[in-house]
Design a protein around this motif. Structure first.
Motif, PDB file in Angstrom:
ATOM      1  N   MET A   1     -23.448  26.331 -33.494  1.00  0.00           N
ATOM      2  CA  MET A   1     -24.754  26.273 -33.726  1.00  0.00           C
ATOM      3  C   MET A   1     -25.304  27.619 -34.422  1.00  0.00           C
ATOM      4  O   MET A   1     -26.385  27.672 -35.473  1.00  0.00           O
ATOM      5  CB  MET A   1     -25.977  26.873 -32.546  1.00  0.00           C
ATOM      6  CG  MET A   1     -25.506  25.423 -31.207  1.00  0.00           C
ATOM      7  SD  MET A   1     -26.931  26.051 -30.224  1.00  0.00           S
ATOM      8  CE  MET A   1     -25.670  27.608 -29.329  1.00  0.00           C
TER       9      MET A   1
ATOM     10  N   LEU B   1     -31.021  27.253 -32.307  1.00  0.00           N
ATOM     11  CA  LEU B   1     -31.314  26.152 -32.624  1.00  0.00           C
ATOM     12  C   LEU B   1     -32.794  26.157 -33.626  1.00  0.00           C
ATOM     13  O   LEU B   1     -32.643  25.284 -34.921  1.00  0.00           O
ATOM     14  CB  LEU B   1     -30.967  25.214 -31.555  1.00  0.00           C
ATOM     15  CG  LEU B   1     -30.255  24.623 -30.969  1.00  0.00           C
ATOM     16  CD1 LEU B   1     -30.332  23.868 -29.475  1.00  0.00           C
ATOM     17  CD2 LEU B   1     -29.782  24.030 -31.561  1.00  0.00           C
TER      18      LEU B   1
ATOM     19  N   ALA C   1     -29.260  29.507 -28.065  1.00  0.00           N
ATOM     20  CA  ALA C   1     -29.506  28.283 -28.098  1.00  0.00           C
ATOM     21  C   ALA C   1     -31.234  28.219 -28.372  1.00  0.00           C
ATOM     22  O   ALA C   1     -31.542  27.867 -29.609  1.00  0.00           O
ATOM     23  CB  ALA C   1     -29.411  27.112 -26.998  1.00  0.00           C
TER      24      ALA C   1
END
Length: 238
Positions: A30, A78, A74
């Motif tokens: 990520m 993301l 995340a």
């Protein structure tokens, strides 16, 4: 005999620490895709690496705390990987200041649950908190001096040819500009900005803005000027 005695312990260690490998791999992946914003990428990934490599001692507690830290990473990475934005996406200030503090509290609870110390990890988290405040301070200074980053505008939508133009600076800071050419350039650029949260009216009718962050917020504004039917000039500042 010697080969067997060395291979078996390796497989046992790999099996016991597979959860560490998976958490680190997901986080690093990520961070790599969000590397266009390196400060955010580093600060979001660092707590997971510090916990997995320097603080976690037991599998159950290590996995639970590690997953919580990965969820926070995340939440930060993301949206940047996918080009998303909004008030629910933490700003760079929150990533530098608030995230290290929350991560330190999570790790402290993990250490208490597993009843084992992690001196190296504690030093790493303390250094991360200090580095976060310092980095946030430098970011504030950069903003005060008019520095403008990519801010979700650069490099523009795929399929358009984009060239960055010279920045213009004044008493209110610096404005970055780029020229984008291609089929339906103006429409595609406005849709691109709209998808990234530039929907709030700006200080004039030509400008649209977005608010970045939840608590430590700041505003970024952009404008699209049609030069020809296939070319637009985009300017933005914060």
């Amino acid at each position: 005999m010697s080969d067997e005695s060395t291979v078996v312990p390796f497989h046992e260690r790999l099996s016991r620490n597979l959860w560490r490998v998976l958490l680190i791999a997901v986080t690093v992946a990520m961070a790599v895709f969000a590397w266009h914003d390196p400060v955010v990428a580093v600060f979001a990934a660092a707590p997971v690496l510090i916990w997995c490599l320097g603080m976690a001692r037991t599998e159950q507690t290590g996995l639970v705390c590690g997953l919580i830290l990965v969820v926070f990473a995340a939440w930060i990475l993301l949206p940047r990987d996918l080009g998303l934005s909004g008030r629910w996406v933490p700003s760079v200030y929150e990533v530098c200041v608030i995230l290290p503090i929350i991560s330190a509290l999570i790790c402290a609870m993990g250490l208490r649950a597993q009843r084992s110390g992690g001196c190296a990890g504690a030093i790493g988290l303390s250094a991360l908190i200090l580095a976060g405040f310092v980095t946030a301070g430098f970011t504030v200074l950069d903003d005060a001096e008019g520095y403008t980053g990519a801010e979700g505008v650069w490099p523009g939508p795929s399929g358009l040819q984009v060239v960055e133009l010279d920045s213009s600076c004044g008493s209110g800071g610096c404005t970055r500009s780029m020229e984008a050419t291609g089929d339906r350039a103006a429409e595609r650029m406005r849709d691109y900005l709209d998808a990234r949260g530039f929907t709030t009216p700006g200080y004039s009718k030509e400008w649209t803005c977005r608010i970045d962050g939840l608590l430590l917020t700041y505003k970024v504004c952009a404008t699209v000027k049609e030069v020809t039917p296939t070319a637009v000039q985009v300017s933005w500042s914060n």
